[in-house]
Scaffold this motif. Structure first.
Motif, PDB file in Angstrom:
ATOM      1  N   ASP A 258      -9.156 -21.679  -9.933  1.00 60.16           N
ATOM      2  CA  ASP A 258      -8.986 -20.258  -9.645  1.00 60.16           C
ATOM      3  C   ASP A 258      -7.661 -19.738 -10.181  1.00 60.16           C
ATOM      4  O   ASP A 258      -7.600 -18.654 -10.769  1.00 60.16           O
ATOM      5  CB  ASP A 258      -9.104 -20.006  -8.140  1.00 60.16           C
ATOM      6  CG  ASP A 258      -8.066 -20.791  -7.342  1.00 60.16           C
ATOM      7  OD1 ASP A 258      -7.904 -21.996  -7.605  1.00 60.16           O
ATOM      8  OD2 ASP A 258      -7.425 -20.201  -6.453  1.00 60.16           O
ATOM      9  N   LEU A 262      -7.405 -16.799 -13.054  1.00 65.89           N
ATOM     10  CA  LEU A 262      -6.698 -15.537 -12.842  1.00 65.89           C
ATOM     11  C   LEU A 262      -5.486 -15.414 -13.763  1.00 65.89           C
ATOM     12  O   LEU A 262      -5.144 -14.306 -14.205  1.00 65.89           O
ATOM     13  CB  LEU A 262      -6.275 -15.419 -11.377  1.00 65.89           C
ATOM     14  CG  LEU A 262      -7.430 -15.290 -10.374  1.00 65.89           C
ATOM     15  CD1 LEU A 262      -6.902 -15.265  -8.951  1.00 65.89           C
ATOM     16  CD2 LEU A 262      -8.275 -14.052 -10.646  1.00 65.89           C
ATOM     17  N   SER A 276      -7.263 -10.463  -6.394  1.00 69.84           N
ATOM     18  CA  SER A 276      -7.792 -11.651  -5.732  1.00 69.84           C
ATOM     19  C   SER A 276      -8.894 -11.181  -4.796  1.00 69.84           C
ATOM     20  O   SER A 276      -8.731 -10.187  -4.087  1.00 69.84           O
ATOM     21  CB  SER A 276      -6.690 -12.353  -4.929  1.00 69.84           C
ATOM     22  OG  SER A 276      -7.251 -13.232  -3.963  1.00 69.84           O
ATOM     23  N   ASN A 287      -4.963 -18.684  -5.262  1.00 67.47           N
ATOM     24  CA  ASN A 287      -5.043 -17.574  -6.217  1.00 67.47           C
ATOM     25  C   ASN A 287      -3.651 -17.120  -6.656  1.00 67.47           C
ATOM     26  O   ASN A 287      -3.411 -16.830  -7.840  1.00 67.47           O
ATOM     27  CB  ASN A 287      -5.762 -16.376  -5.607  1.00 67.47           C
ATOM     28  CG  ASN A 287      -7.263 -16.520  -5.506  1.00 67.47           C
ATOM     29  OD1 ASN A 287      -7.941 -15.602  -5.049  1.00 67.47           O
ATOM     30  ND2 ASN A 287      -7.814 -17.657  -5.892  1.00 67.47           N
TER      31      ASN A 287
END
Length: 323
Positions: A258, A262, A276, A287
């Motif tokens: 993750d 991102l 998020s 995140n």
């Protein structure tokens, strides 16, 4: 422009926001919700969980929070949190209108939300949002604009939105579907009395769906703040479901899939805020590591190869069940 407040922030996480789509209602299409939320999804349980996430995000430097009329009780939960924390006046609050929540707090509804971009719906939902968020609202977005949306051509609606802008609310729009780029470019042409109407755009962009990138760069160049949603592709880029290439890069960075997914979005020069969609405190913490991920050219090349044809991506997204 409320996002000017974010421009002065210096925390590593100042370009990460928290969206409430996955936490302020019992049903959504994100993968893994049974593990994330369990069986108890009562209003009060999710209210408490939302407040815990908001507290944790704020403590770690997140200052943009994103709701919508169709995200269950997201505006209500957010309003409660703002009331309980009157000193937190450095946040930016965005919400959306254009979908009506119809699931009645269940996960088995035949329809969970109904789309309508008419002036009548705007007037109704604007009043509903005002009742809950009041002066806290900084940004009001048309939810999920597509090239055929009447919101792009309705002059009476544009005039009403311009009135809200004159009262200090920034006006934006979000996009979805395989023609996001066309919707963005059409929205950039919308003016009222010769002035551009929209100040922000919120679009899906992630390792699997990059087609909106050039149009988002154009929007950024035109002065709009770009907000990115679904950077995790509704869980398809999370560890249990992530493609092998993403898992390999995550292992090399010693961080989660993750965070890498991102980070790939955060490094885009036009990305103002990357949302998020965390539903748990552990997800949020992971995140937020995206802010410190450093990807080299080889890793970026391998991740770029994951991009899908837009129609295939959106067809797969449409097949995800509400759970």
């Amino acid at each position: 422009m409320p996002f000017a407040r974010l421009a002065t922030a210096t925390t590593p996480t100042c370009h990460i926001g928290l969206g409430l789509a996955a936490i302020a209602r019992p049903g959504y299409i994100n993968l893994g919700r049974d593990n994330d939320l369990g069986d108890d999804r009562s209003v009060e349980t999710l209210r408490t969980r939302t407040h815990e996430l908001l507290d944790a995000a704020y403590a770690q430097g997140v200052r943009y929070f994103d709701a919508a009329r169709s995200y269950g009780r997201s505006e209500e939960f957010l309003a409660d949190w703002l009331t309980n924390n009157p000193g937190r006046n450095d946040v930016v609050i965005g919400s959306k209108w254009g979908y009506t929540y119809t699931a009645n707090w269940t996960t088995t509804a035949e329809k969970h939300e109904v789309k309508d971009h008419t002036l009548q719906t705007y007037d109704r939902q604007r009043a509903e949002t005002a009742e809950l968020l009041g002066d806290h609202l900084d940004l009001y977005q048309i939810h999920s604009v597509t090239p055929d949306s009447p919101a792009l051509t309705d002059k009476e609606l544009h005039a009403r939105l311009a009135e809200a802008a004159e009262q200090g609310i920034s006006i934006g729009f979000s996009t979805s579907g395989p023609a996001q780029a066309a919707a963005i470019r059409a929205a950039l042409e919308v003016t009222v009395d010769g002035a551009p109407l929209f100040r922000t755009v919120q679009s899906t962009y992630n390792a699997l769906e990059t087609s909106a990138g050039p149009a988002l760069a154009e929007a950024h160049a035109a002065g709009l703040t770009v907000i990115v949603k679904e950077g995790m592709a509704n869980g398809r880029l999370a560890a249990p479901h992530a493609p092998a290439a993403l898992k390999a890069v995550a292992e090399e960075t010693s961080l989660g899939c993750d965070a890498v997914a991102l980070a790939l979005v955060l490094r885009q020069p036009w990305a103002g805020v990357v949302l998020s969609g965390a539903a748990t405190l552990n997800q949020l913490a992971s995140n937020l590591h995206a802010a410190v991920v450093d990807l080299d050219e080889d890793q970026l090349s391998r991740l770029a190869a994951l991009a899908q044809e837009p129609r295939a991506y959106w067809e797969q997204r449409a097949s995800l069940p509400w759970q």
